[in-house]
Design a protein around this motif. Structure first.
Motif, short mmCIF file in Angstrom:
data_model
loop_
_atom_site.label_atom_id
_atom_site.label_comp_id
_atom_site.label_asym_id
_atom_site.label_seq_id
_atom_site.Cartn_x
_atom_site.Cartn_y
_atom_site.Cartn_z
N LYS A 6 -8.05 -0.21 0.39
CA LYS A 6 -7.10 0.70 1.05
C LYS A 6 -6.08 1.26 0.06
N MET A 7 -5.76 0.50 -0.97
CA MET A 7 -4.79 0.98 -1.95
C MET A 7 -5.35 2.17 -2.73
N LYS A 8 -6.64 2.13 -3.03
CA LYS A 8 -7.27 3.26 -3.72
C LYS A 8 -7.29 4.50 -2.84
N GLN A 9 -7.45 4.31 -1.54
CA GLN A 9 -7.38 5.45 -0.61
C GLN A 9 -5.99 6.06 -0.60
N ALA A 10 -4.97 5.19 -0.60
CA ALA A 10 -3.59 5.66 -0.51
C ALA A 10 -3.10 6.26 -1.82
N ALA A 11 -3.62 5.74 -2.93
CA ALA A 11 -3.13 6.19 -4.25
C ALA A 11 -4.32 6.52 -5.14
N PRO A 12 -5.10 7.55 -4.80
CA PRO A 12 -6.26 7.90 -5.61
C PRO A 12 -5.85 8.30 -7.02
N GLN B 40 1.65 5.44 -12.81
CA GLN B 40 0.21 5.62 -12.62
C GLN B 40 -0.57 4.33 -12.76
N LYS B 41 0.09 3.31 -13.34
CA LYS B 41 -0.52 1.98 -13.47
C LYS B 41 0.23 1.00 -12.58
N LEU B 42 -0.52 0.19 -11.86
CA LEU B 42 0.09 -0.80 -10.97
C LEU B 42 -0.55 -2.16 -11.20
N ILE B 43 0.28 -3.16 -11.41
CA ILE B 43 -0.17 -4.55 -11.47
C ILE B 43 0.10 -5.15 -10.10
N VAL B 44 -0.95 -5.62 -9.45
CA VAL B 44 -0.88 -5.99 -8.03
C VAL B 44 -1.00 -7.50 -7.86
N ALA B 45 0.06 -8.12 -7.35
CA ALA B 45 0.06 -9.56 -7.12
C ALA B 45 -0.15 -9.84 -5.63
N THR B 46 -1.37 -9.64 -5.20
CA THR B 46 -1.83 -10.08 -3.88
C THR B 46 -3.35 -10.09 -3.92
N ILE C 139 0.84 -1.20 0.00
CA ILE C 139 0.00 0.00 0.00
C ILE C 139 0.88 1.25 0.00
N GLU C 140 1.93 1.23 0.78
CA GLU C 140 2.87 2.36 0.81
C GLU C 140 3.54 2.54 -0.54
N ALA C 141 3.91 1.43 -1.18
CA ALA C 141 4.54 1.51 -2.50
C ALA C 141 3.59 2.08 -3.53
N ALA C 142 2.32 1.67 -3.46
CA ALA C 142 1.34 2.19 -4.41
C ALA C 142 1.24 3.71 -4.31
N LYS C 143 1.35 4.21 -3.09
CA LYS C 143 1.29 5.67 -2.87
C LYS C 143 2.53 6.37 -3.42
N ASN C 144 3.70 5.76 -3.24
CA ASN C 144 4.96 6.45 -3.51
C ASN C 144 5.54 6.22 -4.90
N LEU C 145 5.17 5.14 -5.57
CA LEU C 145 5.73 4.88 -6.89
C LEU C 145 5.27 5.94 -7.88
N PRO C 146 6.15 6.32 -8.81
CA PRO C 146 5.77 7.34 -9.79
C PRO C 146 4.80 6.82 -10.86
N LYS D 119 -4.75 6.35 -9.35
CA LYS D 119 -3.92 5.35 -10.01
C LYS D 119 -4.77 4.18 -10.49
N ILE D 120 -4.31 3.55 -11.56
CA ILE D 120 -5.02 2.42 -12.15
C ILE D 120 -4.45 1.14 -11.55
N LEU D 121 -5.32 0.36 -10.92
CA LEU D 121 -4.90 -0.88 -10.27
C LEU D 121 -5.40 -2.07 -11.07
N MET D 122 -4.49 -2.98 -11.40
CA MET D 122 -4.84 -4.20 -12.13
C MET D 122 -4.40 -5.40 -11.32
N ALA D 123 -5.28 -6.40 -11.21
CA ALA D 123 -4.92 -7.63 -10.53
C ALA D 123 -3.97 -8.43 -11.40
N ALA D 124 -2.91 -8.95 -10.81
CA ALA D 124 -2.00 -9.82 -11.54
C ALA D 124 -2.76 -11.05 -12.01
N PRO D 125 -2.38 -11.61 -13.16
CA PRO D 125 -3.18 -12.70 -13.74
C PRO D 125 -3.01 -14.03 -13.00
N THR D 126 -4.14 -14.73 -12.86
CA THR D 126 -4.13 -16.08 -12.33
C THR D 126 -4.37 -17.09 -13.45
#
Length: 339
Positions: free
Chosen positions: A258-264, A245-251, A236-243, A266-273
């Motif tokens: 909470k990630m959307k609160q921390a990094a409003p 704007q797109k994040l692929i999230v593997a969890t 969550i901290e990384a999502a806020k601080n990374l430059p 930003k585009i969040l994508m779930a890592a593929p299963t």
């Protein structure tokens, strides 16, 4: 996988009614709601609005221990409720459901783990928090992913050899980072084990401007592609601080609230299963976490059922290793504050 399906969806009117009822009951019962990042966002929002806590398992344990409420309501999986009881024997600990297990806990039964430890008496036993009270009672240390690397570095500096359980992906990652002598138990998380390296590489090619952030319970092929590897709170901290704007999230995608609160913004994508070897048993969401809902939370507050109990001799033994975790985490915070 859980035999009990997740609760059915409820209407907006029913959600509003349940939320009001839960807020009233929390006050009446002198109770506080402690929720994990992976449960439904309705529960996370309720915890925020009622003075509770939304956190990773380490902060959940710390918060519950410090809070004056006489009743702790733990929205998560069973080991989290047990940890709350280990630390707070004088408090009543309730859970929306006692059927919410954890594949790592189930994959490390005490009946097999204790003899395994006994066969390796020269090793410090370090167990992940995702384990039963009985397994914690056999351990020298309990640890969460947020402090695991630092603890193993500490033990390695003392010349210790490690017996690690239960997550082999996390153990392999720590072993790689620290170079410690680690004997690994073989269990995995049903959520993180589903992430696929080849499919993630393909998604990265489609989104070359995206950063990959991953929990270390993920397979090595996924971690090799990650820009940031860390615990839920660290991601969550990384999502806020990374430059980027797109994040692929593997969890677990429950973290998106909470990630959307921390990094409003930003585009969040779930890592593929999906991909080679995929079974999609979890599809990036823990089926046991999904068993926590507004309806069973309200029910447990109303009736006082689903109370967590830990046999006292087990609790005392488990407390030793769990308290070591909290003390070590406090020493890290103090050092960082001093720096």
């Amino acid at each position: 996988m859980p035999a009990t399906p997740p609760p059915p969806p409820v209407s907006e009117e029913e959600r509003t009614r349940l939320r009001s009822r839960i807020k009233r009951l929390l006050k009446e019962r002198d109770a506080v709601l402690v929720a994990h990042y992976y449960v439904d966002e309705d529960l996370q929002r309720l915890a925020e609005e009622t003075g509770g806590c939304v956190a990773d398992s380490l902060e959940m344990a710390r918060f519950g221990n410090a809070h004056p409420a006489r009743t702790l309501v733990v929205a998560g999986v069973r080991f989290m409720g047990e940890t709350a009881k280990i630390l707070n024997p004088e408090k009543r600990v309730l859970m929306p459901t006692l059927q919410a297990e954890c594949s790592l806990d189930l994959g490390c039964p005490a009946s097999l783990f204790i003899p395994f430890c006994d066969a390796h008496p020269d090793r410090q036993v370090v167990v992940y928090s995702n384990t039963s009270a009985e397994v914690k009672a056999r351990a020298d240390w309990v640890v969460t992913s947020s402090i695991a690397v630092k603890l193993i570095e500490h033990l390695k500096a003392r010349g210790e050899k490690i017996l690690w359980a239960p997550d082999r992906h996390l153990g392999t990652y720590i072993q790689h980072v620290t170079g410690a002598d680690m004997l690994l138990w073989n269990a995995t998380c049903v959520v993180h084990d589903e992430f696929k390296g080849q499919a993630l590489a393909a998604l990265k090619r489609q989104h070359p401007d995206a950063a990959v952030i991953a929990h270390p319970e993920s397979p090595t092929a996924v971690l090799d592609l990650a820009d940031v590897i860390g615990s839920t709170s660290q991601l969550i901290e990384a999502a806020k601080n990374l430059p980027q704007q797109k994040l692929i999230v593997a969890t677990d995608r429950g973290i998106f609230y909470k990630m959307k609160q921390a990094a409003p913004g930003k585009i969040l994508m779930a890592a593929p299963t999906a991909g080679e070897g995929a079974t999609c048993e979890s599809c990036a969401h823990c089926p046991w976490m999904a068993m926590n809902a507004l309806a069973n939370l309200a029910e447990v507050l109303e009736t006082g059922t689903n109370e967590v109990h830990v046999e006292e001799t087990v609790r005392v033994k488990a407390l030793r290793a769990t308290q070591r975790m909290l003390d070590f985490a406090a020493s890290i915070r103090q050092k960082n504050h001093g720096d």
